[in-house]
Design a protein around this motif. Structure first.
Motif, PDB file in Angstrom:
ATOM      1  N   HIS A  13       0.856  -1.168   0.000  1.00  0.00           N
ATOM      2  CA  HIS A  13       0.000   0.000   0.000  1.00  0.00           C
ATOM      3  C   HIS A  13       0.897   1.225   0.000  1.00  0.00           C
ATOM      4  O   HIS A  13       2.080   1.147   0.307  1.00  0.00           O
ATOM      5  CB  HIS A  13      -0.960   0.011   1.190  1.00  0.00           C
ATOM      6  CG  HIS A  13      -0.280   0.103   2.511  1.00  0.00           C
ATOM      7  ND1 HIS A  13       0.124  -1.025   3.186  1.00  0.00           N
ATOM      8  CD2 HIS A  13       0.081   1.164   3.264  1.00  0.00           C
ATOM      9  CE1 HIS A  13       0.707  -0.658   4.306  1.00  0.00           C
ATOM     10  NE2 HIS A  13       0.698   0.659   4.382  1.00  0.00           N
ATOM     11  N   THR A  14       0.351   2.336  -0.365  1.00  0.00           N
ATOM     12  CA  THR A  14       1.091   3.580  -0.426  1.00  0.00           C
ATOM     13  C   THR A  14       0.662   4.455   0.729  1.00  0.00           C
ATOM     14  O   THR A  14      -0.525   4.645   0.958  1.00  0.00           O
ATOM     15  CB  THR A  14       0.801   4.309  -1.763  1.00  0.00           C
ATOM     16  OG1 THR A  14       1.091   3.411  -2.830  1.00  0.00           O
ATOM     17  CG2 THR A  14       1.632   5.559  -1.896  1.00  0.00           C
ATOM     18  N   THR A  15       1.637   4.965   1.455  1.00  0.00           N
ATOM     19  CA  THR A  15       1.359   5.899   2.542  1.00  0.00           C
ATOM     20  C   THR A  15       1.917   7.250   2.135  1.00  0.00           C
ATOM     21  O   THR A  15       3.087   7.364   1.786  1.00  0.00           O
ATOM     22  CB  THR A  15       2.008   5.428   3.856  1.00  0.00           C
ATOM     23  OG1 THR A  15       1.538   4.118   4.147  1.00  0.00           O
ATOM     24  CG2 THR A  15       1.665   6.364   5.002  1.00  0.00           C
ATOM     25  N   THR A  16       1.082   8.251   2.154  1.00  0.00           N
ATOM     26  CA  THR A  16       1.468   9.599   1.758  1.00  0.00           C
ATOM     27  C   THR A  16       0.948  10.593   2.775  1.00  0.00           C
ATOM     28  O   THR A  16      -0.114  10.384   3.347  1.00  0.00           O
ATOM     29  CB  THR A  16       0.848   9.944   0.374  1.00  0.00           C
ATOM     30  OG1 THR A  16       1.111   8.867  -0.532  1.00  0.00           O
ATOM     31  CG2 THR A  16       1.415  11.214  -0.187  1.00  0.00           C
ATOM     32  N   SER A  17       1.694  11.641   2.984  1.00  0.00           N
ATOM     33  CA  SER A  17       1.208  12.710   3.849  1.00  0.00           C
ATOM     34  C   SER A  17       0.680  13.841   2.989  1.00  0.00           C
ATOM     35  O   SER A  17       1.349  14.309   2.080  1.00  0.00           O
ATOM     36  CB  SER A  17       2.330  13.241   4.744  1.00  0.00           C
ATOM     37  OG  SER A  17       2.696  12.269   5.682  1.00  0.00           O
ATOM     38  N   ILE A  18      -0.541  14.241   3.252  1.00  0.00           N
ATOM     39  CA  ILE A  18      -1.162  15.354   2.546  1.00  0.00           C
ATOM     40  C   ILE A  18      -1.596  16.360   3.595  1.00  0.00           C
ATOM     41  O   ILE A  18      -2.507  16.087   4.374  1.00  0.00           O
ATOM     42  CB  ILE A  18      -2.380  14.893   1.708  1.00  0.00           C
ATOM     43  CG1 ILE A  18      -1.941  13.859   0.674  1.00  0.00           C
ATOM     44  CG2 ILE A  18      -3.053  16.085   1.048  1.00  0.00           C
ATOM     45  CD1 ILE A  18      -3.075  13.254  -0.095  1.00  0.00           C
ATOM     46  N   GLN A  19      -0.930  17.491   3.613  1.00  0.00           N
ATOM     47  CA  GLN A  19      -1.248  18.550   4.579  1.00  0.00           C
ATOM     48  C   GLN A  19      -1.389  17.977   5.994  1.00  0.00           C
ATOM     49  O   GLN A  19      -2.421  18.118   6.642  1.00  0.00           O
ATOM     50  CB  GLN A  19      -2.502  19.303   4.173  1.00  0.00           C
ATOM     51  CG  GLN A  19      -2.368  20.016   2.851  1.00  0.00           C
ATOM     52  CD  GLN A  19      -3.655  20.702   2.439  1.00  0.00           C
ATOM     53  OE1 GLN A  19      -4.686  20.570   3.071  1.00  0.00           O
ATOM     54  NE2 GLN A  19      -3.587  21.457   1.355  1.00  0.00           N
TER      55      GLN A  19
END
Length: 110
Positions: free
Chosen positions: A3-9
């Motif tokens: 899975h992809t973990t990304t931080s958005i704001q």
């Protein structure tokens, strides 16, 4: 499973590929054989869309126009009759656990 973990704001977003969601649903429903594809049910609404201008403000172009909105109302899995690019084989991703033969206990007669 990847899975992809990304931080958005400063918010954590964990996303999955569609095939991964199919695998997760196969495991959730404890399916051990058969081919499955992801199924999406859409809800489509037709109506006026667009920004509404300020009260009393004249506009040379319409701010509300005919349009549609599309939403996903359900996600599921459906049996596949043939293998496609995103078809998942339940036997491969969620094999049936082999149950070891149970030993029979004998009780001595008194």
């Amino acid at each position: 499973m990847q899975h992809t973990t990304t931080s958005i704001q400063d918010k954590k977003l964990i996303s999955h590929e569609l095939r991964e969601i199919t695998e997760l649903l196969i495991k959730h429903h404890d399916l051990h054989n058969g081919l499955y594809d992801l199924s999406l049910e859409f809800r489509i609404n037709i109506g006026a869309v667009g920004a509404v201008g300020a009260v009393g403000q004249a506009s040379s172009s319409p701010s509300v126009i005919p349009g549609i909105t599309v939403g996903i109302s359900r996600i599921g899995i459906i049996n596949a009759e043939k293998v496609g690019p995103s078809t998942v084989d339940a036997a491969k991703v969620n094999p049936q656990k082999k149950i070891s033969p149970t030993s029979k206990k004998t009780t001595a007669k008194k």
